[in-house]
Every structure is written in C-alpha cells, then in structure tokens.
Design a protein around this motif. Structure first.
Motif, PDB file in Angstrom:
ATOM      1  N   PRO A  25       0.824  -1.210   0.000  1.00 13.17           N
ATOM      2  CA  PRO A  25       0.000   0.000   0.000  1.00 13.17           C
ATOM      3  C   PRO A  25       0.858   1.259   0.000  1.00 13.17           C
ATOM      4  O   PRO A  25       1.926   1.308   0.610  1.00 13.17           O
ATOM      5  CB  PRO A  25      -0.795  -0.114   1.299  1.00 13.17           C
ATOM      6  N   SER A  26       0.365   2.273  -0.675  1.00 12.18           N
ATOM      7  CA  SER A  26       1.009   3.582  -0.621  1.00 12.18           C
ATOM      8  C   SER A  26       0.592   4.279   0.670  1.00 12.18           C
ATOM      9  O   SER A  26      -0.343   3.858   1.350  1.00 12.18           O
ATOM     10  CB  SER A  26       0.595   4.429  -1.818  1.00 12.18           C
ATOM     11  N   ALA A  27       1.286   5.371   0.976  1.00 15.85           N
ATOM     12  CA  ALA A  27       0.961   6.117   2.194  1.00 15.85           C
ATOM     13  C   ALA A  27      -0.473   6.638   2.148  1.00 15.85           C
ATOM     14  O   ALA A  27      -1.128   6.765   3.182  1.00 15.85           O
ATOM     15  CB  ALA A  27       1.941   7.277   2.367  1.00 15.85           C
TER      16      ALA A  27
ATOM     17  N   LEU B 197      -7.287  -1.545  -3.181  1.00 16.37           N
ATOM     18  CA  LEU B 197      -6.083  -2.369  -3.024  1.00 16.37           C
ATOM     19  C   LEU B 197      -6.433  -3.847  -3.018  1.00 16.37           C
ATOM     20  O   LEU B 197      -5.671  -4.695  -3.508  1.00 16.37           O
ATOM     21  CB  LEU B 197      -5.389  -1.983  -1.711  1.00 16.37           C
ATOM     22  N   PHE B 198      -7.599  -4.178  -2.487  1.00 13.28           N
ATOM     23  CA  PHE B 198      -7.975  -5.576  -2.310  1.00 13.28           C
ATOM     24  C   PHE B 198      -8.437  -6.241  -3.605  1.00 13.28           C
ATOM     25  O   PHE B 198      -8.773  -7.431  -3.604  1.00 13.28           O
ATOM     26  CB  PHE B 198      -9.069  -5.693  -1.249  1.00 13.28           C
TER      27      PHE B 198
ATOM     28  N   LEU C 199      -8.259 -12.652   1.163  1.00 15.82           N
ATOM     29  CA  LEU C 199      -9.538 -12.291   1.754  1.00 15.82           C
ATOM     30  C   LEU C 199     -10.560 -13.421   1.623  1.00 15.82           C
ATOM     31  O   LEU C 199     -11.410 -13.598   2.505  1.00 15.82           O
ATOM     32  CB  LEU C 199     -10.076 -11.016   1.111  1.00 15.82           C
ATOM     33  N   THR C 200     -10.468 -14.195   0.551  1.00 18.01           N
ATOM     34  CA  THR C 200     -11.368 -15.346   0.407  1.00 18.01           C
ATOM     35  C   THR C 200     -11.182 -16.327   1.557  1.00 18.01           C
ATOM     36  O   THR C 200     -12.158 -16.868   2.089  1.00 18.01           O
ATOM     37  CB  THR C 200     -11.118 -16.056  -0.932  1.00 18.01           C
TER      38      THR C 200
ATOM     39  N   THR D  94       3.520  -3.218   4.008  1.00 18.82           N
ATOM     40  CA  THR D  94       3.970  -4.193   3.023  1.00 18.82           C
ATOM     41  C   THR D  94       2.777  -5.000   2.535  1.00 18.82           C
ATOM     42  O   THR D  94       1.701  -4.987   3.137  1.00 18.82           O
ATOM     43  CB  THR D  94       5.014  -5.146   3.620  1.00 18.82           C
ATOM     44  N   SER D  95       2.973  -5.745   1.473  1.00 15.74           N
ATOM     45  CA  SER D  95       1.925  -6.652   1.014  1.00 15.74           C
ATOM     46  C   SER D  95       2.042  -7.985   1.760  1.00 15.74           C
ATOM     47  O   SER D  95       3.125  -8.355   2.224  1.00 15.74           O
ATOM     48  CB  SER D  95       2.047  -6.899  -0.487  1.00 15.74           C
ATOM     49  N   PRO D  96       0.945  -8.735   1.873  1.00 21.08           N
ATOM     50  CA  PRO D  96       1.021 -10.040   2.555  1.00 21.08           C
ATOM     51  C   PRO D  96       2.024 -10.989   1.910  1.00 21.08           C
ATOM     52  O   PRO D  96       2.681 -11.761   2.610  1.00 21.08           O
ATOM     53  CB  PRO D  96      -0.412 -10.570   2.440  1.00 21.08           C
TER      54      PRO D  96
END
Length: 364
Positions: free
Chosen positions: A117-119, A149-150, A159-160, A310-312
């Motif tokens: 994600p961005s700020a 984002l999702f 998320l699923t 960060t991303s997962p």
C-alpha cells in the motif's frame, strides 16, 4: 542453548504445550526478579551483559482488577550493533543487519513489491503510547484503508480465506481436513503468493544458500513450503489445532490470549467487523511496522504486531526465508526502507508427519 547463558526449548505442562520458551541459565532467582521487574516497570528492553554476551529482556504486562501484573518475559541475544530510530515522538532500539546477501534480497523485494500500500492507501491512528502498563481503549488502529487495493490478486485470494473462516481459532480444537473447498482456497492463496516477484527473489536467495530441495521450484513448494505453512501440530497436547499459516495470518486463541496474528489485512478485516479493540502502541516506525496491544473475540493480545506497509506476499516471503535459513529465535536482521527489523521465528516437526512446520514468525 548459548554457552550456558540462555536456552530455547519446547515442553509440555499438563494439557498445554509451549513452543517458544527461553530462559536464563546459571543466574540467581534474585537477579532474574530484578531484571524482569526493571523491564516490566520501565517498559524498556534492557540489555544485560552475561559472560561477555549481550542479552535482551522484554517483559509484557497486563492490568487485572486494576493491578499491573507481569504477563510474559522474552529472552533473546543481541546480534550486531544497536541502532536507534525515532518516530512520532518516541524511540526504540533495534538491531542492525548482519547478512549482506539478506539485505540485498530485502531491498530487491521492497523495490518489486508493486502490491504494497502507498501512504495514501493506508493510514493509521497509533493513538497513545503504552508506558509500563496495559493501555486503555482507543479509536481504531486503521483510520482509513483504500479497499481498491484488495482487488489485486494476492489480496483477493487472501480475503477469500478470511471470509470463509477456514480455521478454528481455538488451538485445542483440531483443524478440518485439508480437502475440498478448504484446500482449494488455501491452495489458491499459496499459489498467488508464490507467483509474486517477491517470492521469486526469495527463492533465488534460498537456492544461493543451497537450501534443500531448491533445485526445482515445484518440488520445493510441495516438500518444504507447503508443510512449513500448512502442516498441522498441537499447542494443546493432543488436537492438531495449529499451523504456521493459521498462527501467523489468521490468528489463534489459547485460553484468554490471542496467539500469533501477524497480518495487517486480517487485523483490518476484523476491525471492520468490530471484533478488534485497540489499546495503544508500544513502538512503531512511521506506518511501516508497529507493536501494540489489543483485544480480539474477548481475548487479549498483550503485545503483538506486524508490518503495516507491506503486502502479505512480501511478509510471507521474508518470513519463510528467515524461518528456513536463520534458525530459531530472533536471528534474522535487515532494514526495510532504512528501518532496522528483526524477525523472530521458530520451527518444529509437524504433528501430522508432513515435515517441518512453522511455530511462529513475526517482525519487530
């Protein structure tokens, strides 16, 4: 064990199993009482020199019936020289990087992580700093999340798994068989994470380290990585109610305490359902990473945390590397965006016989 100073071990007491315990050796109870008291009351991480080795002591506290009580003590060795960072009016002491190849990997992963994600997409309200005692109810930790984002694949697949509640949070209850739609959804997010450029870089690092079964990616994924994250084991003397994935990403409940839960997406989705009660923070480096206290489903997380910038899949990749290559304990050190990070991880044999499982892995 380190030179008769501290020991990491796993043991069973009654119906419970402890997978991540460490304590001092060859020190008097009076010394330990004094050291743990100072750590708890000052809310610091004091470093003591024992036989020429620097040992860090962390003591978490809880408030019960209006009284502050000692909840958990963590013992770890200092690695390298300390560096101090300052953020949002508070300071924290962290370790510096000791593995140039690992730092090169992290820098590469950070640069190719187009899904982080961005700020502007994720903003946090850290609220009040907890000082030497449990905090009190604050507003939500996540002030705003841009949910476009999702729509990115790794988030959508993750998320699923959360929306379908694929895990039983109680560690004393056995997990469902890895079959049917459960296997389908978990396989999908596993494939999504391992198809990212972050994981490709991590796999190249593991190959360069001559880690086992890295001559072929699919073999590595099936023989090493899948059991690491999805092999089951017990935290409750009997029921195979835990896995590395459930512990790190989904979160678990053990008695009245939250165990694991080191994914910002999971925290945010539970916050949206009003299942999170945020109590304030201990430390944070801007909006990249933090440690804090909260309640989930009526249970307490005295001190927990995760990456928030960060991303997962980034988290999955670096936690895998640290757990597989850098051993049990807080031995994995690097910088992210100039902030020093330490990943603590522990491994154990899977109870289902599938191989080596991840007991825990978290950044701090």
């Amino acid at each position: 064990m380190k030179e008769g100073i501290t020991i990491d071990l796993q043991f069973v007491a009654g119906s419970d199993e402890d997978l991540e315990t460490a304590f001092l050796l060859n020190s008097s109870p009076a010394f330990e009482f004094a050291a743990y008291t100072v750590a708890a009351l000052t809310n610091t991480q004091p470093t003591v020199a024992i036989q020429g080795e620097n040992v860090d002591i962390t003591a978490a506290t809880l408030v019960q019936n209006g009284a502050t009580v000692l909840d958990k003590v963590t013992i770890s060795f200092e690695q390298g020289h300390k560096a101090t960072t300052h953020h949002s009016g508070s300071g924290t002491t962290k370790r510096s990087s000791t593995d140039p190849a690992l730092q090169t990997l992290v820098d590469q992963m950070w640069n190719v992580d187009q899904d982080r994600p961005s700020a502007a997409q994720v903003t946090l309200n850290w609220g009040t700093k907890i000082s030497g005692k449990s905090g009190i109810k604050e507003g939500n930790l996540f002030a705003n999340v841009d949910e476009t984002l999702f729509t990115k694949k790794q988030y959508a697949d993750l998320l699923t798994t959360y929306q379908n509640e694929l895990f039983t949070a109680d560690v004393c209850k056995a997990e469902a068989p890895m079959s049917g739609f459960r296997k389908q959804y978990l396989q999908a997010v596993f494939n999504a994470f391992t198809s990212t450029p972050m994981f490709s870089a991590a796999f190249d690092y593991l190959k360069a380290q001559n880690y086992k079964d890295t001559s072929d990616l699919e073999t590595f994924k099936s023989k090493v990585l899948w059991p690491l994250w999805f092999g089951t084991y017990t935290r409750c003397k009997g029921a195979l109610g835990s896995s590395g994935w459930e512990h790190v990403f989904s979160g678990e409940l053990k008695s009245n305490e939250v165990d694991g839960q080191h994914d910002w997406v999971r925290y945010y989705t539970e916050q949206k359902k009003d299942k999170m009660v945020y109590n304030g923070y201990y430390t944070h480096d801007e909006d990249l990473i933090g440690t804090f206290q909260y309640h989930w489903q009526g249970a307490t997380k005295p001190k927990g945390g995760f990456f928030t910038g960060t991303s997962p899949a980034f988290d999955f990749s670096i936690l895998s590397v640290c757990a597989l290559v850098h051993g049990n304990g807080g031995n994995c050190h690097f910088h992210v965006n100039n902030y020093p990070i330490t990943v603590t991880s522990y491994l154990q044999q899977c109870g289902d016989g599938s191989g080596t499982c991840l007991s825990t892995a978290y950044p701090g």
